[in-house]
Design a protein around this motif. Structure first.
Motif, PDB file in Angstrom:
ATOM      1  N   THR A 133       0.807  -1.217   0.000  1.00 48.34           N
ATOM      2  CA  THR A 133       0.000   0.000   0.000  1.00 48.34           C
ATOM      3  C   THR A 133       0.845   1.273   0.000  1.00 48.34           C
ATOM      4  O   THR A 133       0.517   2.216  -0.735  1.00 48.34           O
ATOM      5  CB  THR A 133      -0.995  -0.012   1.186  1.00 48.34           C
ATOM      6  OG1 THR A 133      -1.794  -1.203   1.091  1.00 48.34           O
ATOM      7  CG2 THR A 133      -1.912   1.200   1.166  1.00 48.34           C
ATOM      8  N   PRO A 134       1.934   1.346   0.784  1.00 48.21           N
ATOM      9  CA  PRO A 134       2.760   2.561   0.713  1.00 48.21           C
ATOM     10  C   PRO A 134       3.316   2.818  -0.693  1.00 48.21           C
ATOM     11  O   PRO A 134       3.391   3.973  -1.125  1.00 48.21           O
ATOM     12  CB  PRO A 134       3.882   2.299   1.712  1.00 48.21           C
ATOM     13  CG  PRO A 134       3.292   1.336   2.694  1.00 48.21           C
ATOM     14  CD  PRO A 134       2.383   0.470   1.873  1.00 48.21           C
ATOM     15  N   MET A 135       3.678   1.768  -1.421  1.00 51.96           N
ATOM     16  CA  MET A 135       4.161   1.934  -2.791  1.00 51.96           C
ATOM     17  C   MET A 135       3.044   2.481  -3.677  1.00 51.96           C
ATOM     18  O   MET A 135       3.265   3.377  -4.485  1.00 51.96           O
ATOM     19  CB  MET A 135       4.672   0.613  -3.354  1.00 51.96           C
ATOM     20  CG  MET A 135       5.128   0.703  -4.803  1.00 51.96           C
ATOM     21  SD  MET A 135       6.589   1.696  -5.034  1.00 51.96           S
ATOM     22  CE  MET A 135       7.796   0.598  -4.352  1.00 51.96           C
ATOM     23  N   PHE A 136       1.844   1.948  -3.518  1.00 48.99           N
ATOM     24  CA  PHE A 136       0.721   2.454  -4.308  1.00 48.99           C
ATOM     25  C   PHE A 136       0.457   3.915  -3.979  1.00 48.99           C
ATOM     26  O   PHE A 136       0.195   4.716  -4.871  1.00 48.99           O
ATOM     27  CB  PHE A 136      -0.554   1.629  -4.081  1.00 48.99           C
ATOM     28  CG  PHE A 136      -1.684   2.128  -4.913  1.00 48.99           C
ATOM     29  CD1 PHE A 136      -1.797   1.757  -6.238  1.00 48.99           C
ATOM     30  CD2 PHE A 136      -2.607   3.030  -4.400  1.00 48.99           C
ATOM     31  CE1 PHE A 136      -2.815   2.260  -7.037  1.00 48.99           C
ATOM     32  CE2 PHE A 136      -3.616   3.538  -5.184  1.00 48.99           C
ATOM     33  CZ  PHE A 136      -3.720   3.149  -6.502  1.00 48.99           C
ATOM     34  N   SER A 137       0.536   4.264  -2.719  1.00 49.68           N
ATOM     35  CA  SER A 137       0.336   5.644  -2.305  1.00 49.68           C
ATOM     36  C   SER A 137       1.344   6.571  -2.985  1.00 49.68           C
ATOM     37  O   SER A 137       1.001   7.677  -3.425  1.00 49.68           O
ATOM     38  CB  SER A 137       0.450   5.758  -0.784  1.00 49.68           C
ATOM     39  OG  SER A 137       0.273   7.091  -0.369  1.00 49.68           O
ATOM     40  N   LYS A 138       2.576   6.128  -3.105  1.00 45.52           N
ATOM     41  CA  LYS A 138       3.604   6.922  -3.785  1.00 45.52           C
ATOM     42  C   LYS A 138       3.278   7.085  -5.269  1.00 45.52           C
ATOM     43  O   LYS A 138       3.506   8.153  -5.838  1.00 45.52           O
ATOM     44  CB  LYS A 138       4.979   6.274  -3.621  1.00 45.52           C
ATOM     45  CG  LYS A 138       5.522   6.394  -2.220  1.00 45.52           C
ATOM     46  CD  LYS A 138       6.867   5.703  -2.095  1.00 45.52           C
ATOM     47  CE  LYS A 138       7.351   5.782  -0.662  1.00 45.52           C
ATOM     48  NZ  LYS A 138       8.649   5.126  -0.481  1.00 45.52           N
ATOM     49  N   ILE A 139       2.757   6.042  -5.885  1.00 49.55           N
ATOM     50  CA  ILE A 139       2.352   6.133  -7.295  1.00 49.55           C
ATOM     51  C   ILE A 139       1.238   7.158  -7.435  1.00 49.55           C
ATOM     52  O   ILE A 139       1.262   8.020  -8.316  1.00 49.55           O
ATOM     53  CB  ILE A 139       1.917   4.753  -7.842  1.00 49.55           C
ATOM     54  CG1 ILE A 139       3.130   3.825  -7.956  1.00 49.55           C
ATOM     55  CG2 ILE A 139       1.195   4.889  -9.173  1.00 49.55           C
ATOM     56  CD1 ILE A 139       2.783   2.378  -8.260  1.00 49.55           C
ATOM     57  N   GLU A 140       0.274   7.095  -6.554  1.00 48.32           N
ATOM     58  CA  GLU A 140      -0.869   8.007  -6.610  1.00 48.32           C
ATOM     59  C   GLU A 140      -0.437   9.460  -6.380  1.00 48.32           C
ATOM     60  O   GLU A 140      -0.984  10.381  -6.991  1.00 48.32           O
ATOM     61  CB  GLU A 140      -1.899   7.583  -5.564  1.00 48.32           C
ATOM     62  CG  GLU A 140      -3.286   8.091  -5.835  1.00 48.32           C
ATOM     63  CD  GLU A 140      -4.300   7.539  -4.878  1.00 48.32           C
ATOM     64  OE1 GLU A 140      -5.116   6.711  -5.301  1.00 48.32           O
ATOM     65  OE2 GLU A 140      -4.281   7.936  -3.688  1.00 48.32           O
ATOM     66  N   ARG A 141       0.545   9.677  -5.511  1.00 51.25           N
ATOM     67  CA  ARG A 141       1.051  11.031  -5.235  1.00 51.25           C
ATOM     68  C   ARG A 141       2.022  11.524  -6.294  1.00 51.25           C
ATOM     69  O   ARG A 141       2.395  12.694  -6.308  1.00 51.25           O
ATOM     70  CB  ARG A 141       1.755  11.067  -3.879  1.00 51.25           C
ATOM     71  CG  ARG A 141       0.857  10.985  -2.683  1.00 51.25           C
ATOM     72  CD  ARG A 141       1.582  11.339  -1.390  1.00 51.25           C
ATOM     73  NE  ARG A 141       2.905  10.778  -1.269  1.00 51.25           N
ATOM     74  CZ  ARG A 141       3.209   9.626  -0.674  1.00 51.25           C
ATOM     75  NH1 ARG A 141       2.250   8.881  -0.149  1.00 51.25           N
ATOM     76  NH2 ARG A 141       4.456   9.211  -0.593  1.00 51.25           N
ATOM     77  N   GLY A 142       2.474  10.628  -7.155  1.00 53.49           N
ATOM     78  CA  GLY A 142       3.434  11.014  -8.182  1.00 53.49           C
ATOM     79  C   GLY A 142       4.875  10.912  -7.738  1.00 53.49           C
ATOM     80  O   GLY A 142       5.779  11.367  -8.440  1.00 53.49           O
ATOM     81  N   ASP A 143       5.122  10.302  -6.580  1.00 53.21           N
ATOM     82  CA  ASP A 143       6.485  10.128  -6.082  1.00 53.21           C
ATOM     83  C   ASP A 143       7.188   8.950  -6.737  1.00 53.21           C
ATOM     84  O   ASP A 143       8.411   8.857  -6.700  1.00 53.21           O
ATOM     85  CB  ASP A 143       6.485   9.932  -4.559  1.00 53.21           C
ATOM     86  CG  ASP A 143       5.999  11.164  -3.822  1.00 53.21           C
ATOM     87  OD1 ASP A 143       6.073  12.279  -4.399  1.00 53.21           O
ATOM     88  OD2 ASP A 143       5.535  11.033  -2.675  1.00 53.21           O
ATOM     89  N   ARG A 144       6.408   8.030  -7.267  1.00 51.63           N
ATOM     90  CA  ARG A 144       6.935   6.864  -8.001  1.00 51.63           C
ATOM     91  C   ARG A 144       6.126   6.694  -9.262  1.00 51.63           C
ATOM     92  O   ARG A 144       4.972   7.082  -9.331  1.00 51.63           O
ATOM     93  CB  ARG A 144       6.796   5.572  -7.166  1.00 51.63           C
ATOM     94  CG  ARG A 144       7.612   5.472  -5.916  1.00 51.63           C
ATOM     95  CD  ARG A 144       9.065   5.148  -6.183  1.00 51.63           C
ATOM     96  NE  ARG A 144       9.249   3.923  -6.944  1.00 51.63           N
ATOM     97  CZ  ARG A 144       9.889   2.865  -6.527  1.00 51.63           C
ATOM     98  NH1 ARG A 144      10.406   2.846  -5.329  1.00 51.63           N
ATOM     99  NH2 ARG A 144      10.041   1.819  -7.294  1.00 51.63           N
TER     100      ARG A 144
END
Length: 102
Positions: free
Chosen positions: A29-40
């Motif tokens: 989930t933290p990785m997905f959150s980064k994708i959603e925020r544009g960090d990854r």
């Protein structure tokens, strides 16, 4: 962050949790959150899975994803960015014409 914003908008509208989409993509989930925020950046196959799951046009979602990659590469603050995109666009159009003759 065009792709991430669109995913968040669709997820909220459809009442889907981040952890559900993370499970779909087989990431945490933290990785997905980064994708959603544009960090990854999501992988191409992730974009396709998300588009299908969220009932969106795959081409449209891939376009947003690729636009984010272009913006990362050229930046948005330099005047030359527009010129670089114009040159790349002409090259892509030329390549498409060459390819369509096969």
């Amino acid at each position: 962050m065009l792709f991430g914003n669109r995913i968040r908008e669709l997820r909220d509208k459809q009442g889907v949790l981040q952890r559900q989409l993370a499970a779909l993509l087989e990431i945490d989930t933290p990785m997905f959150s980064k994708i959603e925020r544009g960090d990854r950046r999501a992988k191409r196959e992730h974009v396709i899975k998300l588009a299908e799951y969220l009932h969106q046009d795959v081409k449209e979602m891939l376009t947003l994803w690729l636009a984010d990659k272009v913006l990362d590469a050229v930046g948005v603050e330099e005047e030359i960015s527009y010129d670089a995109i114009t040159v790349a666009q002409k090259h892509v159009q030329s390549s498409i014409k060459d390819y369509s003759t096969f």
